[in-house]
Scaffold this active site. Structure first.
Site, mmCIF file in Angstrom:
data_model
loop_
_atom_site.group_PDB
_atom_site.id
_atom_site.type_symbol
_atom_site.label_atom_id
_atom_site.label_comp_id
_atom_site.label_asym_id
_atom_site.label_seq_id
_atom_site.Cartn_x
_atom_site.Cartn_y
_atom_site.Cartn_z
ATOM 1 N N ARG A 66 0.804 -1.172 0.018
ATOM 2 C CA ARG A 66 -0.040 0.112 -0.179
ATOM 3 C C ARG A 66 0.849 1.244 0.151
ATOM 4 N NH1 ARG A 66 -3.658 2.717 4.185
ATOM 5 N NH2 ARG A 66 -5.463 3.456 2.945
ATOM 6 N N HIS A 70 0.386 4.424 -2.495
ATOM 7 C CA HIS A 70 0.261 5.780 -1.940
ATOM 8 C C HIS A 70 1.384 6.583 -2.406
ATOM 9 C CE1 HIS A 70 -3.329 5.181 0.946
ATOM 10 N NE2 HIS A 70 -3.558 4.557 -0.155
ATOM 11 N N GLU A 92 2.740 14.164 3.550
ATOM 12 C CA GLU A 92 1.594 13.675 2.830
ATOM 13 C C GLU A 92 1.043 12.552 3.883
ATOM 14 O OE1 GLU A 92 2.917 11.794 -0.822
ATOM 15 O OE2 GLU A 92 3.668 13.680 -1.600
ATOM 16 N N ASN A 98 -3.880 8.706 4.545
ATOM 17 C CA ASN A 98 -2.638 8.033 4.979
ATOM 18 C C ASN A 98 -2.773 8.331 6.569
ATOM 19 O OD1 ASN A 98 -1.623 7.602 2.720
ATOM 20 N ND2 ASN A 98 -0.610 9.709 2.424
ATOM 21 N N HIS A 197 -5.939 -5.983 -2.374
ATOM 22 C CA HIS A 197 -6.806 -6.264 -1.252
ATOM 23 C C HIS A 197 -7.001 -7.927 -0.853
ATOM 24 C CE1 HIS A 197 -8.530 -1.742 -1.260
ATOM 25 N NE2 HIS A 197 -7.133 -1.928 -1.051
ATOM 26 N N ASP A 249 -9.456 -9.715 2.734
ATOM 27 C CA ASP A 249 -9.950 -10.954 2.381
ATOM 28 C C ASP A 249 -10.386 -11.891 3.319
ATOM 29 O OD1 ASP A 249 -10.047 -13.465 1.322
ATOM 30 O OD2 ASP A 249 -8.206 -13.299 0.227
HETATM 31 C C1 HEM Z 1 -8.955 1.028 -6.015
HETATM 32 C C2 HEM Z 1 -9.033 1.785 -5.060
HETATM 33 C C3 HEM Z 1 -8.551 1.874 -3.645
HETATM 34 C C4 HEM Z 1 -9.137 2.144 -2.464
HETATM 35 C C5 HEM Z 1 -10.474 2.744 -2.606
HETATM 36 C C6 HEM Z 1 -8.423 1.373 -1.338
HETATM 37 C C7 HEM Z 1 -8.551 1.807 -0.129
HETATM 38 C C8 HEM Z 1 -8.171 1.208 0.923
HETATM 39 C C9 HEM Z 1 -8.547 1.376 2.412
HETATM 40 C C10 HEM Z 1 -9.588 2.242 2.784
HETATM 41 C C11 HEM Z 1 -7.655 0.600 3.117
HETATM 42 C C12 HEM Z 1 -7.748 0.269 4.450
HETATM 43 C C13 HEM Z 1 -6.728 1.432 5.342
HETATM 44 C C14 HEM Z 1 -7.047 1.240 6.633
HETATM 45 O O1 HEM Z 1 -8.030 0.838 7.362
HETATM 46 O O2 HEM Z 1 -6.358 2.104 7.523
HETATM 47 C C15 HEM Z 1 -6.893 -0.094 2.167
HETATM 48 C C16 HEM Z 1 -5.918 -1.191 2.536
HETATM 49 C C17 HEM Z 1 -5.099 -1.698 1.629
HETATM 50 N N1 HEM Z 1 -4.746 -1.132 0.447
HETATM 51 FE FE1 HEM Z 1 -6.039 -0.252 -0.738
HETATM 52 N N2 HEM Z 1 -7.344 0.752 -2.006
HETATM 53 C C18 HEM Z 1 -7.550 1.019 -3.158
HETATM 54 C C19 HEM Z 1 -6.450 0.199 -4.096
HETATM 55 C C20 HEM Z 1 -5.387 -0.283 -3.831
HETATM 56 C C21 HEM Z 1 -4.075 -0.378 -4.588
HETATM 57 C C22 HEM Z 1 -4.042 -0.102 -5.892
HETATM 58 C C23 HEM Z 1 -3.360 -1.037 -3.768
HETATM 59 C C24 HEM Z 1 -1.788 -1.761 -4.249
HETATM 60 C C25 HEM Z 1 -1.641 -2.150 -5.534
HETATM 61 C C26 HEM Z 1 -3.826 -1.300 -2.590
HETATM 62 C C27 HEM Z 1 -3.289 -1.883 -1.291
HETATM 63 C C28 HEM Z 1 -3.719 -2.032 -0.128
HETATM 64 C C29 HEM Z 1 -3.324 -2.956 0.746
HETATM 65 C C30 HEM Z 1 -2.172 -3.924 0.489
HETATM 66 C C31 HEM Z 1 -4.066 -2.546 2.007
HETATM 67 C C32 HEM Z 1 -3.849 -3.236 3.502
HETATM 68 C C33 HEM Z 1 -2.796 -2.274 4.040
HETATM 69 C C34 HEM Z 1 -2.508 -2.673 5.516
HETATM 70 O O3 HEM Z 1 -2.921 -3.906 5.927
HETATM 71 O O4 HEM Z 1 -1.711 -2.100 6.317
HETATM 72 N N3 HEM Z 1 -5.033 -0.982 -2.389
HETATM 73 N N4 HEM Z 1 -7.130 0.384 0.951
#
Ligand code: HEM
Ligand SMILES: *[C@@H]1O[C@H](CO)[C@@H](O)[C@H](O)[C@H]1NC(C)=O
Ligand SMILES: *[C@@H]1O[C@H](CO)[C@@H](O)[C@H](O)[C@H]1NC(C)=O
Ligand SMILES: *[C@@H]1O[C@H](CO)[C@@H](O)[C@H](O)[C@H]1NC(C)=O
Ligand SMILES: *[C@@H]1O[C@H](CO)[C@@H](O)[C@H](O)[C@H]1NC(C)=O
Ligand SMILES: *[C@@H]1O[C@H](CO)[C@@H](O)[C@H](O)[C@H]1NC(C)=O
Ligand SMILES: *[C@@H]1O[C@H](CO)[C@@H](O)[C@H](O)[C@H]1NC(C)=O
Ligand SMILES: *[C@@H]1O[C@H](CO)[C@@H](O)[C@H](O)[C@H]1NC(C)=O
Ligand SMILES: *[C@@H]1O[C@H](CO)[C@@H](O)[C@H](O)[C@H]1NC(C)=O
Ligand SMILES: *[C@@H]1O[C@H](CO)[C@@H](O)[C@H](O)[C@H]1NC(C)=O
Length: 353
Positions: A66, A70, A92, A98, A197, A249
């Site tokens: 992530r 970002h 940022e 973030n 995700h 997941d």
């Molecule tokens: C398509 C639009 C996307 C949205 C709206 C989105 C939104 C989010 C949100 C809200 C979270 C949870 C953050 C939290 O609860 O603190 C998250 C987690 C995550 N996102 Fe996305 N995301 C998107 C695309 C992506 C992309 C493109 C990637 C990487 C290629 C990605 C990788 C991840 C990962 C791996 C997590 C888990 C992070 C953790 O457990 O620390 N996401 N995302």
């Protein structure tokens, strides 16, 4: 036609086709062998730290994938996300997508220290983020790829751009497509990259509206599977703590696989932005979700290609930017008494969160 003339014409055509296909575009600037002589062990150094940390904190792998995302969506993959608040930098890290959400900044610094010890002043923080994303995928059983390298680190950050460019969890498909398209990423990239995700966690605050009051209807999101709805309601009571974590997941929370897509097929995507890929009727993303679910090899192939594409966004190369010595500060920055600018002035960015 004269046979030799025909040959010449054919050869010319081929030449044009070949030249046209060569990567003269910006992505030609990065090269997987960039550190081959200057820091030959960089990949294994980064891997060792991540492997160590992931033994006690498996989520760190998700957090690093992530971080790279970002970083890349805000003025390019230039490690701008790592710059802390100073008298001249509005970090940022304080942007809505973030703040209290990105993780692993301390681990980035551990990696940077290990890399600096082996190869001083050589490897950029932006490349460390790109390498870490690939290594994290592999350590979670996901695909590997040759990471194009040679990025340099920014001298600036832009908090309002982070607020403007990073999509929020309640985004609809139209919004998601347009945010990705602005970065040169198409619908296949959107669906493939959302597959990240398949690992990691999300806080209740980012989906609680779907459980109790979706789009101010006073009812849950009708596209949420009712058994999954009950599970999530038990985890996230109405008005309860917004910081409780859910698996992104629910099937295989720490394994990088194609289960993210089968979850969407049974209406078990955690965020609205996830489920939109499958439940927006007539959408072209439905067929892509189905194809990735049917064929994990295909998903992995597209994920790699899209990660490389994302990793090329707005990169600084050559003499641009710098190789930061400490990832949280530009070189020579005064981080003493005059640091910590107030963030009031940067709150004007519209939050999609
Ligand atoms: C398509 C639009 C996307 C949205 C709206 C989105 C939104 C989010 C949100 C809200 C979270 C949870 C953050 C939290 O609860 O603190 C998250 C987690 C995550 N996102 Fe996305 N995301 C998107 C695309 C992506 C992309 C493109 C990637 C990487 C290629 C990605 C990788 C991840 C990962 C791996 C997590 C888990 C992070 C953790 O457990 O620390 N996401 N995302
Ligand atoms: C990984 O952990 C082992 C054992 O705790 C330690 O000996 C080693 O130095 C660590 N390596 C890195 C790169 O952190
Ligand atoms: C940079 O800021 C983060 C919080 O965003 C903090 O945890 C970290 O200690 C800071 N790094 C340095 C070197 O001051
Ligand atoms: C980040 O969140 C903290 C609360 O945890 C808050 O005090 C701070 O003002 C937020 N930062 C920004 C820039 O909004
Ligand atoms: C930051 O991004 C905004 C767009 O959100 C842009 O208008 C502004 O010029 C950028 N600031 C800098 C210093 O690049
Ligand atoms: C998607 O969301 C945007 C921004 O919130 C909104 O303007 C638009 O009407 C929505 N589109 C659809 C099809 O719901
Ligand atoms: C998306 O872009 C890739 C190249 O980066 C291309 O192969 C693919 O066909 C495009 N997909 C769509 C749906 O346009
Ligand atoms: C849903 O949200 C809207 C807008 O915030 C509010 O007016 C309404 O009372 C809420 N409904 C329920 C049942 O909480
Ligand atoms: C909800 O999930 C169950 C499995 O738990 C599945 O059998 C059912 O088809 C799903 N419902 C929908 C509408 O997808
Ligand atoms: C799965 O996708 C891969 C990669 O595109 C392809 O080579 C393979 O033939 C596909 N397998 C099936 C069963 O369709």
């Amino acid at each position: 036609m004269n046979p030799s003339l025909h040959l010449t014409v054919t050869a010319l055509c081929c030449l044009v086709v070949v030249l046209g296909g060569l990567p003269f575009s910006s992505d030609a600037q990065l090269d997987p062998s960039f550190y081959k002589t200057s820091c030959p062990n960089v990949h294994s150094i980064v891997r060792e730290v991540l492997r160590n940390v992931s033994k006690t904190d498996p989520r760190i792998l998700a957090s690093f994938i992530r971080l790279h995302f970002h970083d890349c969506f805000v003025q390019g993959c230039d490690a701008s996300i790592l710059l802390n608040d100073t008298s001249t930098i509005v970090s940022e890290q304080g942007a809505f997508p973030n703040n209290n959400s990105i993780r692993g900044l301390d681990v980035v610094n551990r990696i940077k220290t290990a890399v600096e010890n082996a190869c001083p002043n050589t490897v950029s923080c932006a490349d460390i983020l790109a390498l870490s994303a690939e290594i994290s995928s592999v350590l979670a059983n996901g695909p590997d790829w040759k990471v194009p390298l040679g990025r340099r680190d920014s001298l600036t950050a832009n908090q309002s751009l982070a607020n403007a460019n990073l999509p929020g969890p309640s985004s609809n498909l139209t919004t998601l497509k347009s945010f990705f398209s602005r970065q040169g990423l198409n619908t296949t990239d959107l669906v493939a990259l959302s597959g990240a995700h398949t690992i990691g966690r999300g806080q209740c605050q980012f989906f609680v509206n779907r459980l109790y009051n979706f789009s101010n209807t006073g009812n849950p999101d009708p596209t949420l599977n009712t058994t999954y709805l009950q599970t999530l309601q038990a985890l996230c009571p109405n008005g309860g703590p917004g910081t409780t974590l859910a698996n992104l997941d629910l099937t295989t929370p720490n394994t990088f696989d194609s289960k993210y897509y089968s979850n969407l097929q049974v209406q078990k995507g955690l965020f609205q932005s996830d489920q939109e890929l499958f439940s927006t009727s007539g959408s072209d993303t439905v067929a892509i979700v189905n194809s990735f679910n049917n064929n994990q090899t295909l998903f992995f192939e597209k994920f790699k290609a899209s990660m490389i594409k994302m990793g090329n966004i707005g990169v600084l190369t050559g003499a641009q930017g710098e190789i930061r010595k400490q990832c949280n500060f530009v070189n020579g920055a005064s981080v003493g008494l005059d640091s910590m600018v107030t963030r009031e002035s940067s709150q004007d960015g519209v939050s999609s969160y």
